[in-house]
Scaffold this motif. Structure first.
Motif, PDB file in Angstrom:
ATOM      1  N   TYR A 244      53.899 -23.490 -37.640  1.00 28.35           N
ATOM      2  CA  TYR A 244      52.561 -23.459 -37.052  1.00 28.35           C
ATOM      3  C   TYR A 244      51.719 -24.600 -37.617  1.00 28.35           C
ATOM      4  N   ARG A 245      50.900 -25.178 -36.748  1.00 23.47           N
ATOM      5  CA  ARG A 245      49.861 -26.111 -37.191  1.00 23.47           C
ATOM      6  C   ARG A 245      48.520 -25.612 -36.651  1.00 23.47           C
ATOM      7  N   PHE A 246      47.589 -25.362 -37.570  1.00 23.78           N
ATOM      8  CA  PHE A 246      46.240 -24.946 -37.221  1.00 23.78           C
ATOM      9  C   PHE A 246      45.277 -26.096 -37.538  1.00 23.78           C
ATOM     10  N   VAL A 247      44.594 -26.607 -36.540  1.00 24.25           N
ATOM     11  CA  VAL A 247      43.480 -27.529 -36.770  1.00 24.25           C
ATOM     12  C   VAL A 247      42.216 -26.707 -36.557  1.00 24.25           C
ATOM     13  N   ILE A 248      41.480 -26.465 -37.638  1.00 18.21           N
ATOM     14  CA  ILE A 248      40.387 -25.488 -37.613  1.00 18.21           C
ATOM     15  C   ILE A 248      39.051 -26.201 -37.741  1.00 18.21           C
ATOM     16  N   HIS A 249      38.206 -26.037 -36.718  1.00 13.86           N
ATOM     17  CA  HIS A 249      36.880 -26.649 -36.670  1.00 13.86           C
ATOM     18  C   HIS A 249      35.845 -25.584 -37.046  1.00 13.86           C
ATOM     19  N   CYS A 250      35.194 -25.770 -38.182  1.00 14.30           N
ATOM     20  CA  CYS A 250      34.161 -24.830 -38.626  1.00 14.30           C
ATOM     21  C   CYS A 250      32.803 -25.353 -38.152  1.00 14.30           C
ATOM     22  N   GLU A 251      32.475 -25.054 -36.904  1.00 15.79           N
ATOM     23  CA  GLU A 251      31.276 -25.588 -36.282  1.00 15.79           C
ATOM     24  C   GLU A 251      30.051 -24.764 -36.671  1.00 15.79           C
ATOM     25  N   ALA A 252      28.885 -25.215 -36.215  1.00  8.29           N
ATOM     26  CA  ALA A 252      27.632 -24.577 -36.623  1.00  8.29           C
ATOM     27  C   ALA A 252      27.537 -23.130 -36.147  1.00  8.29           C
ATOM     28  N   GLU A 253      27.971 -22.856 -34.907  1.00  9.03           N
ATOM     29  CA  GLU A 253      27.796 -21.526 -34.345  1.00  9.03           C
ATOM     30  C   GLU A 253      29.108 -20.807 -34.065  1.00  9.03           C
ATOM     31  N   ARG A 254      30.239 -21.448 -34.372  1.00 15.29           N
ATOM     32  CA  ARG A 254      31.510 -20.816 -34.070  1.00 15.29           C
ATOM     33  C   ARG A 254      32.625 -21.495 -34.856  1.00 15.29           C
ATOM     34  N   VAL A 255      33.793 -20.867 -34.842  1.00 14.50           N
ATOM     35  CA  VAL A 255      35.017 -21.469 -35.379  1.00 14.50           C
ATOM     36  C   VAL A 255      35.988 -21.640 -34.223  1.00 14.50           C
ATOM     37  N   VAL A 256      36.564 -22.839 -34.105  1.00 12.39           N
ATOM     38  CA  VAL A 256      37.532 -23.137 -33.055  1.00 12.39           C
ATOM     39  C   VAL A 256      38.841 -23.546 -33.719  1.00 12.39           C
ATOM     40  N   MET A 257      39.940 -22.931 -33.308  1.00 16.17           N
ATOM     41  CA  MET A 257      41.253 -23.227 -33.864  1.00 16.17           C
ATOM     42  C   MET A 257      42.157 -23.810 -32.781  1.00 16.17           C
ATOM     43  N   GLU A 258      42.718 -24.971 -33.035  1.00 16.36           N
ATOM     44  CA  GLU A 258      43.737 -25.542 -32.160  1.00 16.36           C
ATOM     45  C   GLU A 258      45.094 -25.249 -32.786  1.00 16.36           C
ATOM     46  N   ILE A 259      45.935 -24.542 -32.054  1.00 18.13           N
ATOM     47  CA  ILE A 259      47.182 -24.025 -32.616  1.00 18.13           C
ATOM     48  C   ILE A 259      48.371 -24.589 -31.844  1.00 18.13           C
ATOM     49  N   ASP A 260      49.327 -25.108 -32.602  1.00 19.11           N
ATOM     50  CA  ASP A 260      50.592 -25.611 -32.061  1.00 19.11           C
ATOM     51  C   ASP A 260      51.698 -24.866 -32.801  1.00 19.11           C
ATOM     52  N   LYS A 261      52.484 -24.055 -32.088  1.00 15.32           N
ATOM     53  CA  LYS A 261      53.496 -23.265 -32.781  1.00 15.32           C
ATOM     54  C   LYS A 261      54.835 -23.346 -32.079  1.00 15.32           C
ATOM     55  N   HIS A 262      55.880 -23.272 -32.897  1.00 10.76           N
ATOM     56  CA  HIS A 262      57.254 -23.379 -32.420  1.00 10.76           C
ATOM     57  C   HIS A 262      58.033 -22.217 -33.017  1.00 10.76           C
ATOM     58  N   ILE A 263      58.482 -21.317 -32.148  1.00 10.91           N
ATOM     59  CA  ILE A 263      59.140 -20.080 -32.563  1.00 10.91           C
ATOM     60  C   ILE A 263      60.646 -20.205 -32.355  1.00 10.91           C
ATOM     61  N   HIS A 264      61.430 -19.817 -33.364  1.00  6.91           N
ATOM     62  CA  HIS A 264      62.886 -19.794 -33.281  1.00  6.91           C
ATOM     63  C   HIS A 264      63.342 -18.335 -33.346  1.00  6.91           C
ATOM     64  N   ALA A 265      64.059 -17.908 -32.314  1.00  8.01           N
ATOM     65  CA  ALA A 265      64.524 -16.521 -32.252  1.00  8.01           C
ATOM     66  C   ALA A 265      65.813 -16.362 -33.041  1.00  8.01           C
ATOM     67  N   ARG A 266      65.796 -15.518 -34.062  1.00  5.39           N
ATOM     68  CA  ARG A 266      67.024 -15.178 -34.788  1.00  5.39           C
ATOM     69  C   ARG A 266      67.912 -14.266 -33.949  1.00  5.39           C
ATOM     70  N   ALA A 267      67.235 -13.441 -33.131  1.00  8.33           N
ATOM     71  CA  ALA A 267      67.941 -12.471 -32.307  1.00  8.33           C
ATOM     72  C   ALA A 267      67.222 -12.376 -30.973  1.00  8.33           C
ATOM     73  N   ALA A 268      67.873 -11.769 -29.999  1.00  8.11           N
ATOM     74  CA  ALA A 268      67.206 -11.524 -28.727  1.00  8.11           C
ATOM     75  C   ALA A 268      66.025 -10.585 -28.964  1.00  8.11           C
ATOM     76  N   ILE A 269      64.894 -10.889 -28.341  1.00  7.54           N
ATOM     77  CA  ILE A 269      63.668 -10.110 -28.536  1.00  7.54           C
ATOM     78  C   ILE A 269      63.262  -9.509 -27.205  1.00  7.54           C
ATOM     79  N   GLU A 270      63.108  -8.198 -27.178  1.00  3.66           N
ATOM     80  CA  GLU A 270      62.754  -7.521 -25.932  1.00  3.66           C
ATOM     81  C   GLU A 270      61.338  -7.869 -25.495  1.00  3.66           C
ATOM     82  N   GLN A 271      60.398  -7.894 -26.450  1.00  2.00           N
ATOM     83  CA  GLN A 271      59.003  -8.170 -26.099  1.00  2.00           C
ATOM     84  C   GLN A 271      58.401  -9.106 -27.136  1.00  2.00           C
TER      85      GLN A 271
END
Length: 551
Positions: A244-271
């Motif tokens: 995961y990469r989180f670029v987190i902007h702590c702005e005056a009235e809010r927090v904004v997170m830009e997220i880039d993630k790469h998931i590797h499945a060890r096993a088949a996942i139903e949901q």
């Protein structure tokens, strides 16, 4: 978890980031002006982390967290909260005039996963580990036997929190703690609902999994004035790993997170749950079964909002049902969705402990092509406000197969209101109560056999001012029963319209009733779509009870 599994996991880390420096860890004191990242320097960037997640996915899962020293494992919540990180040893304390700083949570109580922390020099592309030592914390009246912590070179930390303008306020704005949970605030500094890095088998026949963030890497801000920082995370669990990469902007009235993630499945996942959100809804205007308290409403979020791929805007008020409910809303390339808290009037909560009027909303903005899937909503019965009972996440339509990589990019907005809203009229509030009688009256001797449920859905927006088609027409669709006595009423106090209607049962069934409502004028759509799920009582409870005692 046996020693062999611990050793295997430790070697996997060491291959990338070097073994712990025993000399550094064994120091008995730590000066405030010394960089707390005492590990040896190793090469690091996001590509390195992605490779590490891939390699980790090809190894067996190392198992649940190991046992903590007894003095930490038995901590009560009050004692755990008494442990405070020493602010003079915060990660960026030596950056003069800094706008951001990072402190770490102690392991203990239910937080057993030993999370590793690294400081990253982005220019040199080098990472150095921050090792645990008791000198980083003030134990106050927690009753911790620190002698049990000496020499615990692999104790790690439980998570971290971020402070904005730390010289001016002691209140944090971002927190990562427990499994893959994290939260942020807006300008009220009041935490509310949580997000997660990943959800696995939340509502299936399989056991739900809670993978952990097991390591974080913090890029040192380039300048003291920065209010944006980047943190990387490695996720590990029985069925998946992730980078995961989180670029987190702590702005005056809010927090904004830009997220880039790469998931590797060890096993088949139903949901597989992408962008999972966890919130609490005990009671509100539409559901008052659990509101026998001094508080008119109790909730972190009041609705699920969706901006569907076809452009439709949807408002789905939340429920606290009597039995668990799961709904899936199919979509193709959603434009946005979130769990929102839009009522920020203190008078509607009267809560000086939870401060529900200050809780932020959380909006998800998907980036790139997400394809087909469904936005899933799980509503769990709860008797109070201490347990989160609302779960929401995106589930991709395609099956999740072992050995495959799945990548997603999105933004999270933690703010009082979402960054976008429908240009049409919005749902202002939803109210329900007894029906079957003329508004302004109450059931009495003239209505002994009548039972119905009344709904009042309020809409506000400029599109209602001068509808091109002339009048305002509510379009109501239901999955069962029948609708009667529909009224369109202008309400001057909020300058909008209230749609009143009564729902009557046509059978003894108690299956949930799905309702759908939007406003139109001629061929023009005037409002977003209101969706609701009503749970009819059993036939024997479909009556009005006069409990007066006249004497």
């Amino acid at each position: 978890m046996d020693r062999r599994a611990v050793l295997k996991a430790s070697l996997a880390f060491a291959a990338y980031f070097g073994a712990p420096s025993m000399a550094a860890i064994s120091r008995s004191a730590l000066a405030a002006d010394v960089d707390i990242a005492d590990g040896s320097a190793t090469t690091f960037d996001f590509d390195t982390l992605r490779q590490m997640a891939l390699d980790l996915s090809r190894q067996p899962f190392s198992g649940p967290p190991g046992e903590l020293p007894g003095t930490l494992a038995t901590l009560a919540p009050q004692a755990y909260n008494a442990i405070q990180y020493d602010a003079e040893h915060s990660l960026w304390y030596d950056i003069e005039g800094r706008q951001l700083d990072v402190q770490f949570f102690h392991v203990g109580m239910g937080f057993k996963r030993r999370v590793r922390m690294f400081s990253v020099d982005p220019e040199q592309r080098q990472a150095r580990e921050v090792h645990f030592r008791p000198e980083l914390f003030n134990y106050n009246d927690a009753g911790v036997d620190t002698s049990q912590l000496e020499g615990q070179d692999d104790l790690g930390f439980a998570g971290f929190k971020v402070f904005k303008a730390p010289e001016l306020t002691s209140r944090d704005v971002v927190s990562f703690l427990g499994a893959s949970y994290f939260r942020a605030v807006d300008d009220t500094y009041q935490y509310g609902l949580s997000a997660r890095g990943l959800a696995i088998n939340t509502f299936t026949d399989q056991t739900e999994e809670f993978p952990d963030f097991v390591a974080f890497w913090f890029e040192t801000p380039k300048s003291a004035s920065d209010t944006t920082f980047t943190v990387y995370a490695l996720l590990d669990g029985p069925s998946a790993t992730g980078a995961y990469r989180f670029v987190i902007h702590c702005e005056a009235e809010r927090v904004v997170m830009e997220i880039d993630k790469h998931i590797h499945a060890r096993a088949a996942i139903e949901q597989l749950g992408i962008t999972p959100m966890t919130s609490m809804f005990s009671c509100g205007n539409n559901e008052r079964r659990m509101c026998d308290t001094i508080h008119p409403q109790i909730h972190d979020s009041d609705r699920l909002a969706m901006w569907r791929g076809n452009g439709e805007w949807v408002c789905r008020p939340l429920n606290n049902p009597q039995k668990l409910q799961f709904n899936a809303f199919a979509d193709d390339n959603p434009k946005g969705f979130g769990l929102l808290q839009l009522d920020h009037n203190f008078d509607n909560y009267q809560d000086i402990v939870g401060w529900y009027d200050k809780r932020p909303s959380l909006w998800v903005e998907p980036l790139g092509d997400w394809g087909k899937g469904s936005l899933n909503l799980l509503e769990i019965p709860t008797t109070g406000e201490t347990l989160d009972n609302i779960v929401c996440f995106w589930q991709p339509e395609k099956s999740i197969e072992a050995g495959q990589e799945y990548s997603y990019r999105y933004r999270l907005y933690w703010s009082a209101r979402p960054p976008v809203s429908s240009p049409l009229a919005n749902v202002y509030a939803t109210r329900t109560g007894m029906g079957g009688f003329i508004e302004g009256w109450a059931p009495g001797e003239h209505f002994p056999e009548v039972w119905a449920r009344r709904f009042a859905v309020d809409f506000v927006g400029d599109s209602l001012k001068n509808p091109s088609g002339g009048g305002i027409e509510p379009v109501i669709t239901i999955s069962g029963g029948e609708v009667r006595d529909v009224h369109v009423l202008y309400v001057e106090p909020f300058d909008g319209y209230r749609i009143l209607f009564d729902w009557y049962p046509t059978s003894d069934a108690v299956d949930p009733i799905d309702m759908r409502l939007f406003l139109r004028s001629g061929d023009d759509t005037l409002s977003e779509t209101w969706l609701y799920q009503y749970f009819p009582p059993p036939p024997e409870e479909r009556r009005y009870i006069d409990d007066r005692v006249m004497s």
